[in-house]
Design an enzyme around this catalytic site. Structure first.
Site, PDB file in Angstrom:
ATOM      1  N   HIS A 243       0.822  -1.214   0.000  1.00  0.00           N
ATOM      2  CA  HIS A 243       0.000   0.000   0.000  1.00  0.00           C
ATOM      3  C   HIS A 243       0.866   1.279   0.000  1.00  0.00           C
ATOM      4  O   HIS A 243       0.855   2.045  -0.953  1.00  0.00           O
ATOM      5  CB  HIS A 243      -0.892   0.048   1.247  1.00  0.00           C
ATOM      6  CG  HIS A 243      -1.759  -1.141   1.459  1.00  0.00           C
ATOM      7  ND1 HIS A 243      -2.868  -1.435   0.691  1.00  0.00           N
ATOM      8  CD2 HIS A 243      -1.702  -2.121   2.394  1.00  0.00           C
ATOM      9  CE1 HIS A 243      -3.452  -2.538   1.146  1.00  0.00           C
ATOM     10  NE2 HIS A 243      -2.772  -2.972   2.174  1.00  0.00           N
TER      11      HIS A 243
HETATM   12  O1  RIB Z   1      -5.241   0.049   4.670  1.00  0.00           O
HETATM   13  C1  RIB Z   1      -3.848   0.021   4.480  1.00  0.00           C
HETATM   14  C2  RIB Z   1      -3.208   1.125   5.252  1.00  0.00           C
HETATM   15  O2  RIB Z   1      -3.461   0.953   6.638  1.00  0.00           O
HETATM   16  C3  RIB Z   1      -1.663   1.111   5.123  1.00  0.00           C
HETATM   17  O3  RIB Z   1      -1.170   2.414   5.263  1.00  0.00           O
HETATM   18  C4  RIB Z   1      -1.246   0.277   6.283  1.00  0.00           C
HETATM   19  O4  RIB Z   1       0.077   0.577   6.722  1.00  0.00           O
HETATM   20  C5  RIB Z   1      -2.234   0.724   7.333  1.00  0.00           C
HETATM   21  O5  RIB Z   1      -1.760   1.956   7.882  1.00  0.00           O
END
Ligand code: RIB
Ligand code: CA
Length: 313
Positions: A243
């Site tokens: 992500h």
């Molecule tokens: O949903 C994914 C996000 O939430 C990413 O930034 C992960 O590190 C958590 O913070």
């Protein structure tokens, strides 16, 4: 072209760690003015410890790391140990940090930095809940106009949510903060689940990290080995979705991504859909566009960039 000045706001988290490593491995593209930590994946004491662990893994103990808000603006903190493990950085066995936290609160650092730097010269890169950013905007409204851009990971539209059926974790943890940021008028680039779920660490890609045979390459392979299990079980996906590194990769090679400039607003009323990013992808309303909402990625190009830059550490 001089490197882009950024503040990384983060809740490490294995994927945050990879995003930070990519930024610190790319000094010709990115100048990290500081790292501000927020409660999210794990509580603040761990996110602010993990950020320093990652800076030392990158061989950059001189990076300034600040602790910020330890809870959302108006809701109880929700954490994600079920994904990231008890430490938030489960997988590799990394030493406790030797570098200190900076004195002063992260929110003050954000305010002071934006006031000191030329208008439009600093990009904010939130990788976790938006509590620090929103608090800074509320405390010092004069800084809002000085932000060059906010490039954040959060939200989802076609992908729905990953913590509730409709909400992505970063937005869900602090929807009030997200609402402040999305209504701020600051130019936004959003990396939602729609694109991050296409950045999957397949076995071949993870083997390439491990084959770097460096502390950073091996640690990243071990991090993704650990945190892929949640998404593989839930989505049957081929590997962990990276992500947060989508944010850093965008700063280096924006052409890796495609999306639409649309209106995105945050659900802050209904508990059923709390934290949903209501993205007008099909432009069916007359609400003004406020975000570049990404949906596509050149995944092979993304992993080639990431592997090449990690090899530098
Ligand atoms: O949903 C994914 C996000 O939430 C990413 O930034 C992960 O590190 C958590 O913070
Ligand atoms: Ca994160």
């Amino acid at each position: 072209m001089p490197p882009r000045k950024i503040i990384i706001d983060t809740d490490p988290g294995q994927d945050d760690a990879v995003a930070i490593l990519l930024a610190l491995a790319s000094p010709e593209d990115i100048e990290v003015l500081g790292i501000t930590c927020v409660a999210g994946n794990v509580p603040l004491d761990l996110t602010s410890k993990n950020a320093r662990i990652v800076c030392e893994l990158a061989g950059k103990p001189q990076v300034r790391v600040f602790a910020g808000c330890d809870r959302p603006l108006g809701r109880d903190l929700v954490t994600a140990e079920h994904v990231h493990g008890k430490t938030g950085l489960d997988g590799p066995d990394l030493p406790d940090p030797g570098m200190p936290l900076q004195d002063g609160h992260a929110v003050e650092f954000i305010i002071d930095t934006l006031r000191a730097e030329p208008a439009g010269s600093v990009t904010l890169c939130p990788l976790g809940p938006l509590t620090n950013i929103a608090t800074a905007f509320e405390k010092a409204p004069d800084i809002v106009a000085k932000v060059q851009e906010i490039v954040l990971m959060g939200g989802g539209y076609f992908e729905g949510g990953n913590i509730t059926p409709t909400a992505e974790f970063n937005i869900y943890v602090d929807p009030q903060a997200a609402d402040i940021v999305f209504r701020s008028g600051v130019p936004l680039v959003v990396m939602p689940l729609d694109v991050t779920h296409k950045a999957l660490v397949t076995k071949r890609r993870n083997d390439a990290f491990r084959a770097l045979n460096t502390p950073a390459g091996i640690a990243v392979a071990q991090m993704t080995d650990f945190f892929e299990r949640f998404d593989k079980e839930k989505y049957g996906s081929e590997g962990a979705p990276l992500h947060d590194p989508c944010v850093t990769a965008y700063l280096i090679k924006p052409e890796l991504f495609t999306g639409r400039h649309i209106n995105v607003e945050i659900e802050v009323t209904s508990e059923l859909t709390m934290g949903m990013t209501v993205a007008d992808w099909w432009r069916v309303t007359d609400r003004a566009p406020n975000a570049m909402f990404m949906g596509g990625i050149d995944a092979d190009g993304f992993f080639a960039l990431l592997t090449e830059r990690l090899a530098r550490l």
